[in-house]
Design an enzyme around this catalytic site. Sequence first.
Site, PDB file in Angstrom:
ATOM      1  N   ASP A  63      -4.173   7.244   7.542  1.00  0.00           N
ATOM      2  CA  ASP A  63      -3.756   5.872   7.269  1.00  0.00           C
ATOM      3  C   ASP A  63      -2.370   5.933   6.637  1.00  0.00           C
ATOM      4  OD1 ASP A  63      -3.332   3.298   6.357  1.00  0.00           O
ATOM      5  OD2 ASP A  63      -5.247   3.119   5.312  1.00  0.00           O
ATOM      6  N   SER A 143      11.611  -5.157  14.340  1.00  0.00           N
ATOM      7  CA  SER A 143      11.189  -6.169  15.315  1.00  0.00           C
ATOM      8  C   SER A 143      12.295  -7.204  15.438  1.00  0.00           C
ATOM      9  CB  SER A 143       9.899  -6.841  14.825  1.00  0.00           C
ATOM     10  OG  SER A 143       9.591  -8.010  15.573  1.00  0.00           O
ATOM     11  N   TYR A 156       4.821 -11.392   8.250  1.00  0.00           N
ATOM     12  CA  TYR A 156       5.146 -10.315   9.178  1.00  0.00           C
ATOM     13  C   TYR A 156       6.660 -10.158   9.279  1.00  0.00           C
ATOM     14  CZ  TYR A 156       5.593  -7.784  13.617  1.00  0.00           C
ATOM     15  OH  TYR A 156       5.936  -6.882  14.588  1.00  0.00           O
TER      16      TYR A 156
END
Length: 260
Positions: A63, A143, A156
């Site tokens: 993780d 992004s 986000y």
Amino acid sequence: MASIEGKVALVTGGGQGIGRGIALRLARDGADLALVDVNSENVEKVAAEVREIGRRALPLVADVADRAAVFDAVDATSTGLGGLDIMVNNAGIAQVAPIDDITPDDLSKLWSINVDGVLWGIQAAAAKFRELGHGGKIINASSIAGHDGFAMLGAYSATKFAVRALTQAAAKEYAAEQITVNAYCPGVVGTDMWVTIDQRFADLTGAAVGSTYAKFVDGIALGRAETADDVASFVSYLASADANYMTGQSVMIDGGLVYR
């Protein structure tokens, strides 16, 4: 493009989607791969695909929100594959919610993976490059939402803006050690993440399932949705010697959707 033949790369989130695409492209271009994912079945499948290409593969379950686990994965990569040259901090999750509805738990989970996970990857890779006595490539997932804050994707977007900041700061700090740090900024990629985003928009707004995805795709200048291979080709460039003089940049590869 300059070869990455014989290089060792680690890709987080390598068990599916964009991470899988990146891993397979780097393997086709000559790299050996360590693959990190929370899903053991997925990461084993991608490792098998890498081996079919003819490269070595090391599947690892970890993780990225766990700093010690990231450092352990980097150590395992160096031991198992004989070094580390390229670190791709790809793992990430999405969250669709109005600003009013974001909870502390939601934000904590999103931040721990999308930002903390990238930071731990940067730290671990830089430490390993230093230990091995050479420079290297650190490549982070941002992004288009790291350049433009999108409605219903506020938290986000904030995490992806944060990745840009970490990329710039790390590039400045590590340049003297010949460690370059860059980020790739995808747009609307036809992966499971966008299926989830589209469904969440449908749940929140009443839009038909598929309509949000179609609306975004309709805005792409090149006239089609992005594929994982589109992203992977650019990441392979960043991993190669052709990008040796590039650092601190977060470049959009989105087919013409957001312009800066």
